[in-house]
Design a protein around this motif. Structure first.
Motif, PDB file in Angstrom:
ATOM      1  N   ILE A 120      19.478  -6.578  93.281  1.00 24.30           N
ATOM      2  CA  ILE A 120      20.406  -7.702  93.184  1.00 24.30           C
ATOM      3  C   ILE A 120      21.826  -7.185  93.357  1.00 24.30           C
ATOM      4  O   ILE A 120      22.335  -6.444  92.517  1.00 24.30           O
ATOM      5  N   ASN A 122      25.500  -8.196  93.181  1.00 23.44           N
ATOM      6  CA  ASN A 122      25.974  -9.302  92.369  1.00 23.44           C
ATOM      7  C   ASN A 122      27.461  -9.569  92.451  1.00 23.44           C
ATOM      8  O   ASN A 122      27.993 -10.310  91.634  1.00 23.44           O
ATOM      9  N   VAL A 207      19.723  -3.910  89.403  1.00 22.27           N
ATOM     10  CA  VAL A 207      21.011  -4.573  89.587  1.00 22.27           C
ATOM     11  C   VAL A 207      22.053  -3.571  90.043  1.00 22.27           C
ATOM     12  O   VAL A 207      22.168  -2.470  89.476  1.00 22.27           O
ATOM     13  N   ASN A 212      28.553  -2.005  95.464  1.00 21.00           N
ATOM     14  CA  ASN A 212      28.250  -3.180  96.277  1.00 21.00           C
ATOM     15  C   ASN A 212      28.633  -2.972  97.737  1.00 21.00           C
ATOM     16  O   ASN A 212      27.892  -3.337  98.653  1.00 21.00           O
ATOM     17  N   ASN A 367      23.069 -12.244  86.799  1.00 24.76           N
ATOM     18  CA  ASN A 367      22.067 -11.628  87.663  1.00 24.76           C
ATOM     19  C   ASN A 367      20.708 -12.298  87.560  1.00 24.76           C
ATOM     20  O   ASN A 367      19.984 -12.386  88.551  1.00 24.76           O
ATOM     21  N   ARG A 370      20.655 -14.920  89.856  1.00 20.67           N
ATOM     22  CA  ARG A 370      20.885 -14.450  91.233  1.00 20.67           C
ATOM     23  C   ARG A 370      22.201 -14.992  91.775  1.00 20.67           C
ATOM     24  O   ARG A 370      22.331 -15.298  92.966  1.00 20.67           O
ATOM     25  N   THR A 372      26.631 -14.604  91.996  1.00 19.69           N
ATOM     26  CA  THR A 372      27.521 -13.541  92.448  1.00 19.69           C
ATOM     27  C   THR A 372      28.722 -13.428  91.530  1.00 19.69           C
ATOM     28  O   THR A 372      29.405 -14.415  91.254  1.00 19.69           O
TER      29      THR A 372
END
Length: 430
Positions: A120, A122, A207, A212, A367, A370, A372
């Protein structure tokens, strides 16, 4: 089917290459100073345009990329990086953090709410940073910095890591960071320990706690797998993530009036700025501290986060800026409130914006949905170091690049060239 894998071809540090990640700095001049003090730092590879030589020549990132390749090859030639094959790496930071370096399938990165995938990502990202990281991967043919993935329920992984660390002996690589924390890496080759650790790490959702931009860059570069450190969520904590505005597009009194008009409470307070409680933002400018009580937000958990409200209300509505405007610096938890105030007092910034850290509970809620997170809202510590474990992107990672995958008689150099494999890795037997 497993989403986590050993690193087929990689390199481990033998010393001096460990460094903070490229995005942990409030000022680019800090990067140049660190590379000048330690030319073997991986920062010189990851931020080639910030080396003393490139800065003096006025090179931008793209123009400095060839120097990044040469610098990485030089680290191998001088023995600062040693090759290994078909291994994972146990990673310990201080007396709390335990994790494992491995490769993770990029196909497992979920594209958004309701999309398949156990990884994920996030947080919103900046396109320019992703483009730079993608260009670096394509130029080097090597992943130099891991993405930190955390398991919400990582008790089994922590127990497995603690058990293996207790039997591994001396670490393959040791490094000390700017906070005095010791980073230790143990390479683990084929066998029961490697299989047990991969199985424990390959459980449940993972996660992205840090990286990112790096995880998206791996996708943009066409990699089938990316380099990660997988750790139990209990290994990390969330620190404040603040903002500095180097310039203000409107006078401060006008900005304060606009905040009041939007429903925020604004009052001047005595004393220096400090990190506030949730629901309040502290502003510091012209030697004055202001407490801003944020107006109530409606919507889901993301809409109620202080970082979201500040981005929408202060940055976009009041100041008329976009979050990626060059006048905004995002300042992580390594820099205390006093440092931000000093930047304003010295005239290097016009406004400091201090927010409460995101809670672990909110992070988990976002998270699970799902959803952001707003940009630059979670500063997880401790930070995994760049330059301790590297992975060749041409070895089962699916990248198209300047070099062919290593063959039986020759193996790729980090920048995509070739070097003889007469000396096989000894790191796995340490």
């Amino acid at each position: 089917m497993s989403a986590l894998h050993p690193i087929p071809v990689g390199w481990a540090s033998t010393g001096k290459t460990g460094a903070q990640n490229y995005d942990e700095f409030a000022d680019d001049a800090e990067i140049t100073a660190l590379v000048a003090a330690n030319p073997d730092s991986m920062l010189g590879v990851e931020m080639p345009h910030r080396t003393p030589e490139a800065a003096a020549a006025g090179l931008d990132f793209a123009a400095a990329l060839p120097a990044a390749s040469a610098r990485l090859d030089g680290l191998v030639e001088r023995g600062q990086l040693t090759p290994f094959a078909d291994a994972i790496a146990v990673y310990r930071i201080g007396d709390r953090f335990l994790g494992v370096f491995c490769l993770v399938d990029t196909a497992e990165i979920a594209a958004g709410p309701g999309a398949p995938g156990r990884v994920i990502r996030n947080e919103e990202v900046f396109a320019a940073k992703v483009a730079e990281r993608t260009a670096l991967i394509r130029t080097l043919g090597v992943l130099t910095s891991p993405v930190l993935l955390v398991q919400a329920d990582g008790d089994a992984l922590r127990d497995a890591l603690a058990d293996v660390v207790g039997r591994l002996g001396e670490p393959t690589a040791t490094d000390v960071d700017q906070h005095g924390l010791t980073h230790e890496v143990w390479l683990v080759g084929p066998g029961a320990d490697r299989d047990a650790l991969l199985a424990a790490a390959d459980a449940g959702e993972l996660v992205v706690a840090d990286g990112n931009h790096r995880s998206l860059a791996a996708q943009e570069a066409g990699l089938s797998r990316f380099l990660a450190v997988v750790a139990p969520a209990s290994s990390a904590t969330i620190q404040p993530y603040q903002r500095l505005l180097r310039q203000l597009p409107i006078p401060l009194p006008d900005a304060l009036d606009r905040l009041r008009a939007s429903g925020a409470g604004v009052r001047a307070v005595d004393g220096r700025p400090s990190t506030p409680a949730r629901g309040t933002v502290v502003l510091y400018a012209d030697g004055r501290t202001y407490e801003v009580t944020l107006p109530p937000a409606v919507g889901g958990v993301v809409d109620r986060l202080d970082h979201t409200i500040v981005e929408q209300l202060l940055v976009r509505q009041v100041l008329g800026l976009t979050p990626d405007h060059p006048s905004i610096s995002y300042i992580g938890g390594d820099y205390p409130a006093g440092w931000l105030a000093a930047e304003v007092d010295a005239g290097r910034a016009a406004l400091a914006v201090l927010l409460a850290p995101v809670t672990v509970e909110d992070f988990v809620d976002v998270n699970l949905a799902r959803a952001t997170m707003p940009r630059k809202s979670t500063w997880f510590t401790p930070k995994a170091r760049t330059g301790l474990v590297l992975a060749d992107v041409h070895a089962d990672l699916g990248a198209a690049g300047p070099a062919a995958p290593p063959g039986p008689d020759r193996e790729a150099s980090p920048s995509g060239g070739e070097r003889t494999a007469d000396a096989q890795p000894e790191a796995l037997s340490r």
